[in-house]
Motif scaffolding. Structure first.
Motif, PDB file in Angstrom:
ATOM      1  N   SER A  13      39.662  38.944  57.600  1.00 31.54           N
ATOM      2  CA  SER A  13      39.182  40.059  56.778  1.00 31.54           C
ATOM      3  C   SER A  13      39.181  39.514  55.371  1.00 31.54           C
ATOM      4  CB  SER A  13      40.124  41.266  56.890  1.00 31.54           C
ATOM      5  OG  SER A  13      39.942  41.918  58.124  1.00 31.54           O
ATOM      6  N   CYS A  18      45.448  41.162  55.328  1.00 33.09           N
ATOM      7  CA  CYS A  18      45.868  41.325  56.714  1.00 33.09           C
ATOM      8  C   CYS A  18      45.430  40.097  57.508  1.00 33.09           C
ATOM      9  CB  CYS A  18      45.280  42.607  57.317  1.00 33.09           C
ATOM     10  SG  CYS A  18      43.501  42.552  57.554  1.00 33.09           S
ATOM     11  N   SER A  19      45.775  40.090  58.756  1.00 37.00           N
ATOM     12  CA  SER A  19      45.405  39.032  59.706  1.00 37.00           C
ATOM     13  C   SER A  19      45.512  37.630  59.092  1.00 37.00           C
ATOM     14  CB  SER A  19      44.047  39.321  60.346  1.00 37.00           C
ATOM     15  OG  SER A  19      43.179  39.996  59.483  1.00 37.00           O
ATOM     16  N   HIS A  45      39.225  44.744  56.109  1.00 35.55           N
ATOM     17  CA  HIS A  45      39.716  45.306  57.361  1.00 35.55           C
ATOM     18  C   HIS A  45      39.051  46.665  57.599  1.00 35.55           C
ATOM     19  CE1 HIS A  45      42.545  48.103  55.469  1.00 35.55           C
ATOM     20  NE2 HIS A  45      43.236  47.130  54.897  1.00 35.55           N
ATOM     21  N   THR A  46      39.376  47.303  58.705  1.00 39.21           N
ATOM     22  CA  THR A  46      38.617  48.494  59.088  1.00 39.21           C
ATOM     23  C   THR A  46      39.408  49.786  58.839  1.00 39.21           C
ATOM     24  OG1 THR A  46      39.432  48.519  61.369  1.00 39.21           O
ATOM     25  CG2 THR A  46      37.510  47.152  60.922  1.00 39.21           C
ATOM     26  N   GLY A  47      40.534  49.673  58.122  1.00 40.65           N
ATOM     27  CA  GLY A  47      41.398  50.845  57.949  1.00 40.65           C
ATOM     28  C   GLY A  47      41.202  51.562  56.629  1.00 40.65           C
TER      29      GLY A  47
HETATM   30  O1  PXL Z   1      46.217  44.693  60.312  1.00 42.19           O
HETATM   31  C1  PXL Z   1      45.561  44.827  61.506  1.00 42.19           C
HETATM   32  C2  PXL Z   1      44.093  44.616  61.333  1.00 42.19           C
HETATM   33  C3  PXL Z   1      43.590  43.334  61.387  1.00 42.19           C
HETATM   34  N1  PXL Z   1      42.271  43.083  61.262  1.00 42.19           N
HETATM   35  C4  PXL Z   1      41.397  44.096  61.078  1.00 42.19           C
HETATM   36  C5  PXL Z   1      41.846  45.418  61.006  1.00 42.19           C
HETATM   37  C6  PXL Z   1      43.225  45.679  61.146  1.00 42.19           C
HETATM   38  C7  PXL Z   1      43.704  47.065  61.057  1.00 42.19           C
HETATM   39  O2  PXL Z   1      43.008  48.001  60.798  1.00 42.19           O
HETATM   40  O3  PXL Z   1      40.960  46.403  60.810  1.00 42.19           O
HETATM   41  C8  PXL Z   1      39.947  43.791  60.948  1.00 42.19           C
END
Ligand code: PXL
Length: 281
Positions: A13, A18-19, A45-47
């Motif tokens: 992302s 994240c990730s 990310h998608t949150g």
């Molecule tokens: O953190 C977990 C995560 C990892 N990667 C993507 C996400 C999320 C949580 O929403 O959207 C693309």
């Protein structure tokens, strides 16, 4: 000094803390050569507020077999595998093959079935994905689900109105029955103002609790799983790794709450020296 090479499989992302943008710096700081296999590339990310805002998603499933073939040709082998957010249900089969064919003897497999939280699957995932993720959990040494993921993986209704210790015991038994040798169930608390993690190994459970900071933050599951992985590869027990990962994640949340503008991740970067101290203790 023995040098370990780990492969982590999860998305990039580009923005979002994240990730891979979390796993790579943390595992490098822990002293490991960290190979990456990006599962997908997303603009964010998608949150949170990114959800529904038009993030891009480029699935890398089709690149995986050729990448693995090349590594096979040039003799690359890994001491451990750590998987996180994966890009498609079909990709999981490739990831299982990679773990089976590119590991050194006794290579550790750590699976964070990153796909859901707060009772809901992340955007873009469905029941097929959950089924495939359960198969990846079956070949793992240790899995790190949160309660939502644990319920999905075991076809258990999500406990919307709370849970007791008997519910968690049953969930741990069902998770272990998936096939992983150990389970680290995150976000477990039986009392107000507390949070914790349950470590289940050889039919025994140990609960580590700490104060709850009531501010949900994105990316904390990835910080947690990355630190856990780093600790395990540095020779810590699963319980000690789970404890250090919880303490460090809590510090990251503390380091972020004051920054009211910052909503999409946690400020873990400036705390990496603290992680090094925790690892040395
Ligand atoms: O953190 C977990 C995560 C990892 N990667 C993507 C996400 C999320 C949580 O929403 O959207 C693309």
């Amino acid at each position: 000094m023995s040098f370990k090479r780990i492969l982590t499989v999860q998305d990039i992302s580009c923005i979002g803390q994240c990730s891979l943008t979390v796993a790579l710096p943390i595992l490098s700081a822990c002293g490991f050569e960290t190979g990456i296999l990006p599962s997908a590339v997303l603009s964010t990310h998608t949150g949170g507020s990114f959800n529904g805002s038009g993030y891009t998603f480029h699935d890398l499933t089709e690149d995986m077999p050729a990448i693995a073939r090349h590594w096979q040709q040039v003799g690359i082998r890994f001491d451990a595998f750590y998987t996180g957010y994966l890009g498609s249900a079909r990709q999981i089969e490739y990831v299982k093959n990679i773990c089976a064919s590119l590991g050194k003897d006794n290579a550790r497999i750590i699976v964070d079935p990153a796909m859901a939280d707060f009772g809901r699957l992340y955007a873009g995932f469905d029941g097929d994905f959950v089924q495939e993720m359960a198969k990846l959990c079956a070949i793992a040494d240790v899995i790190l689900p949160n309660i939502t993921e644990a319920c999905l993986l075991t076809a258990t209704p999500y406990p919307t109105n709370g849970y007791d210790e008997a519910f968690i015991d049953e969930l741990l038994r069902k998770l272990a029955a998936l096939g992983a040798k150990a389970v680290v169930l995150t976000g477990i608390a039986f009392r107000e103002g507390e949070n914790g993690v349950m470590v289940y190994e050889n039919g025994q459970k140990q609960h580590y609790t700490h104060p709850l900071i009531d501010r949900p933050c994105h990316g904390t599951g990835d910080v947690y799983a990355s630190v856990f992985t780093g600790c395990v590869l540095r020779g810590k027990s699963y319980y000690d790794a789970a404890r250090i990962a919880a303490d460090f994640t809590l510090r990251c949340i503390e380091n972020t709450v004051e920054d009211k503008e910052h909503w999409y991740g946690v400020h873990f970067e400036s705390l990496l020296p603290e992680l090094m101290q925790m690892l040395a203790e």
